[in-house]
Design an enzyme around this catalytic site. Structure first.
Site, mmCIF file in Angstrom:
data_model
loop_
_atom_site.group_PDB
_atom_site.id
_atom_site.type_symbol
_atom_site.label_atom_id
_atom_site.label_comp_id
_atom_site.label_asym_id
_atom_site.label_seq_id
_atom_site.Cartn_x
_atom_site.Cartn_y
_atom_site.Cartn_z
ATOM 1 N N LYS A 7 0.843 -1.210 0.000
ATOM 2 C CA LYS A 7 0.000 0.000 0.000
ATOM 3 C C LYS A 7 0.874 1.255 0.000
ATOM 4 O O LYS A 7 0.552 2.242 -0.677
ATOM 5 C CB LYS A 7 -0.924 0.008 1.227
ATOM 6 C CG LYS A 7 -2.045 -1.022 1.133
ATOM 7 C CD LYS A 7 -3.362 -0.381 0.730
ATOM 8 C CE LYS A 7 -4.356 -1.327 0.095
ATOM 9 N NZ LYS A 7 -4.790 -2.446 0.897
ATOM 10 N N LYS A 42 -4.040 -11.755 -7.575
ATOM 11 C CA LYS A 42 -5.267 -12.376 -7.067
ATOM 12 C C LYS A 42 -6.450 -11.503 -7.423
ATOM 13 O O LYS A 42 -6.290 -10.314 -7.690
ATOM 14 C CB LYS A 42 -5.178 -12.523 -5.555
ATOM 15 C CG LYS A 42 -4.900 -11.208 -4.845
ATOM 16 C CD LYS A 42 -5.118 -11.245 -3.352
ATOM 17 C CE LYS A 42 -5.067 -9.838 -2.783
ATOM 18 N NZ LYS A 42 -5.768 -9.577 -1.597
ATOM 19 N N LYS A 64 -10.904 -6.500 -4.677
ATOM 20 C CA LYS A 64 -12.008 -5.552 -4.834
ATOM 21 C C LYS A 64 -11.590 -4.356 -5.672
ATOM 22 O O LYS A 64 -12.365 -3.805 -6.417
ATOM 23 C CB LYS A 64 -12.450 -5.067 -3.459
ATOM 24 C CG LYS A 64 -13.084 -6.148 -2.617
ATOM 25 C CD LYS A 64 -14.229 -5.554 -1.813
ATOM 26 C CE LYS A 64 -14.656 -6.483 -0.713
ATOM 27 N NZ LYS A 64 -13.699 -6.459 0.402
#
Ligand code: AMP
Length: 346
Positions: free
Chosen positions: A127, A209, A212
């Site tokens: 992040k 993967k 969202k």
């Protein structure tokens, strides 16, 4: 993942065993990875255990979403989980921000979490790399808040996908430190999946993967309509096929076979496996089959979600009931915590 034996839970003064807790962030629509990594286990576990499942709205604040969208996103994720089979009459299903005690436990745990270990967390490093302008303290202490959520109900079984393995290891470290310093209040939490190994549902682009927020085209969302599902599956990366029998599959082909394992019948998978090994695989046919089986699996959940979303009062009632039950459990735990820490001078 550590192995976990399953016994009935105890609720008196002993350490409880086998209380279940997990959460999902309202940062976007629920996808196939959430289902096979986490929600499928929620649904199986709710019949056998005391379960707490949470919409992690506070966690989603670490990435600074427009909070005006939270109300709608929380409702959607609630509805999608229920449509997937989560039953609010069997499990306590609640919003993180409705349990005010969480902030207090998070504060105490922060005193036991060290900057060095937090900075080494893979999700934090990712992040921080993606959003260097927003490396806030909430992002750094994300695993601490997650630990507070889990141990608030003194849970030890945490159904999560493979991406959460490191966070669970950190949660165990924080718990061991707390217990060592203040007495045995919390059981050690472990990542849980019925099939022993944790699941990672790959993206359709052959890398990473399903998630969202990352690449919309490589993730299958339950909100996608049938045509969108077909289009995404048909665009999945393939090649011209193997040229020698029994060639090991490249990652992106392996991923497609893994997606087939989730929704296709075993004989269909065996047929395409044999075609691959005999060098006469037709990826167009394989993807068409996968797309149809995906639609068959996902469309009923989408329809059910839409029905649930149309009944706002029902969702409000679910949230209220969940908040009440989760808060009751939190109040009980925090009394134990304050007593153990000596924060009880009155
Ligand atoms: P999140 O969407 O990050 O809030 O994750 C909610 C749950 O879904 C967590 O238990 C994750 O481990 C799980 N999850 C998310 N993406 C995947 C994926 N691609 N494969 C398996 N599990 C996943």
């Amino acid at each position: 993942m550590s192995e976990t034996t399953i016994n009935p839970s105890t609720t008196d003064n002993q350490l409880p065993s086998n209380i279940v807790m997990s959460g999902i962030r309202p940062t976007g629509m629920v996808h196939l990875g959430n289902y096979f990594g986490a929600i499928r286990n929620y649904v199986s576990m709710q019949d056998d255990f005391e379960c707490y499942f949470m919409i992690a709205d506070l966690h989603s604040l670490t990435t600074h979403p427009d909070t005006k969208t939270l109300k709608e996103n929380v409702r959607r994720v609630l509805a999608e989980n229920i449509a997937c089979g989560l039953d609010p009459n069997k499990a306590t299903f609640y919003c993180q921000s409705h349990v005010y005690e969480t902030g207090e436990l998070y504060l105490y745990l922060n005193m036991l979490a060290y900057k060095g270990e937090l900075e080494k967390t893979v999700t934090f490093k990712d992040k921080a790399r993606q959003h260097p302008e927003n490396v806030n303290a909430g992002l750094l202490t994300y695993p601490v808040l997650q630990t507070a959520d889990i141990i608030m109900h003194r849970a030890s079984l945490v159904p999560v996908g493979k991406d959460q393995e490191q966070h669970l290891e950190m949660a165990r470290n924080f718990v061991v430190r707390f217990n060592h310093r203040y007495g045995d209040i919390f059981p050690e939490p472990h990542a849980f999946n019925y099939n022993k190994s944790l699941v990672k549902v790959p993206g359709l682009d052959g890398s990473g993967k399903m998630s969202k927020s990352e690449n919309n085209m490589s993730t299958l969302y339950f909100a996608d309509d049938d045509e969108t599902i077909r289009k995404k599956v048909m665009k999945a990366k393939t090649d011209s096929g193997p040229t020698a029998p029994n060639t090991p599959k490249p990652d992106y082909i392996d991923n497609i076979f893994m997606l087939m394992q989730l929704v296709c019948e075993p004989d269909v998978i065996s047929k395409f496996e044999a075609d691959y090994n005999n060098c006469n695989i037709r990826y167009g046919d394989l993807k068409k089959q996968l797309a149809e089986d995906m639609v068959k699996f996902m469309a009923p959940i989408r329809q059910k979600t839409n029905d649930i979303l149309a009944n706002d009062q029902y969702l409000v009632d679910v949230m209220k009931k969940g908040a009440e039950q989760a808060s009751k459990s939190a109040v009980k735990t925090m009394k134990l915590v304050r007593d153990a820490m000596g924060l009880n001078y009155l």
